[in-house]
Write a protein that holds these residues in place. Structure first.
Motif, PDB file in Angstrom:
ATOM      1  N   GLU A  17      -1.676  -6.410  -6.626  1.00 53.44           N
ATOM      2  CA  GLU A  17      -0.292  -5.974  -6.420  1.00 53.44           C
ATOM      3  C   GLU A  17      -0.257  -4.569  -5.806  1.00 53.44           C
ATOM      4  N   GLN A  18      -1.107  -3.681  -6.281  1.00 53.65           N
ATOM      5  CA  GLN A  18      -1.168  -2.325  -5.725  1.00 53.65           C
ATOM      6  C   GLN A  18      -1.660  -2.347  -4.282  1.00 53.65           C
ATOM      7  N   ARG A  19      -2.673  -3.173  -4.007  1.00 49.43           N
ATOM      8  CA  ARG A  19      -3.190  -3.267  -2.641  1.00 49.43           C
ATOM      9  C   ARG A  19      -2.121  -3.819  -1.696  1.00 49.43           C
ATOM     10  N   ALA A  20      -1.351  -4.804  -2.166  1.00 49.41           N
ATOM     11  CA  ALA A  20      -0.279  -5.374  -1.345  1.00 49.41           C
ATOM     12  C   ALA A  20       0.794  -4.320  -1.073  1.00 49.41           C
ATOM     13  N   ALA A  21       1.110  -3.513  -2.079  1.00 49.48           N
ATOM     14  CA  ALA A  21       2.112  -2.463  -1.900  1.00 49.48           C
ATOM     15  C   ALA A  21       1.615  -1.421  -0.895  1.00 49.48           C
ATOM     16  N   VAL A  22       0.347  -1.072  -0.971  1.00 51.93           N
ATOM     17  CA  VAL A  22      -0.217  -0.104  -0.027  1.00 51.93           C
ATOM     18  C   VAL A  22      -0.228  -0.689   1.384  1.00 51.93           C
TER      19      VAL A  22
END
Length: 76
Positions: A17-22
């Motif tokens: 989820e964090q990688r997708a947000a970045v």
């Protein structure tokens, strides 16, 4: 500036989820950069044309000038 922050976040992202947000953030930065470059190009073009010059020219001169810019820029 924004790219530096994105690089840091990419290194620190631990979940999908964090990688997708970045990734979304990075895409927004790329789009912002592209739009900023386009705006600056337009500003350069517009700075060559003052309202006084435009109002002093005849309709034919203004139209011809607009067409010549389109031809010069390869848009027609």
């Amino acid at each position: 500036m924004f790219g530096n922050q994105a690089d840091r976040w990419q290194r620190e992202a631990s979940t999908a989820e964090q990688r997708a947000a970045v990734d979304t953030y990075v895409a927004a930065i790329v789009e912002l950069s592209t739009l900023t470059a386009e705006i600056l190009t337009m500003c350069g073009t517009l700075s060559q044309q003052t309202i006084e010059k435009l109002m002093a020219a005849s309709d034919e001169e203004v139209g011809l000038d607009a067409l010549m810019r389109l031809v010069r820029d390869g848009r027609i």
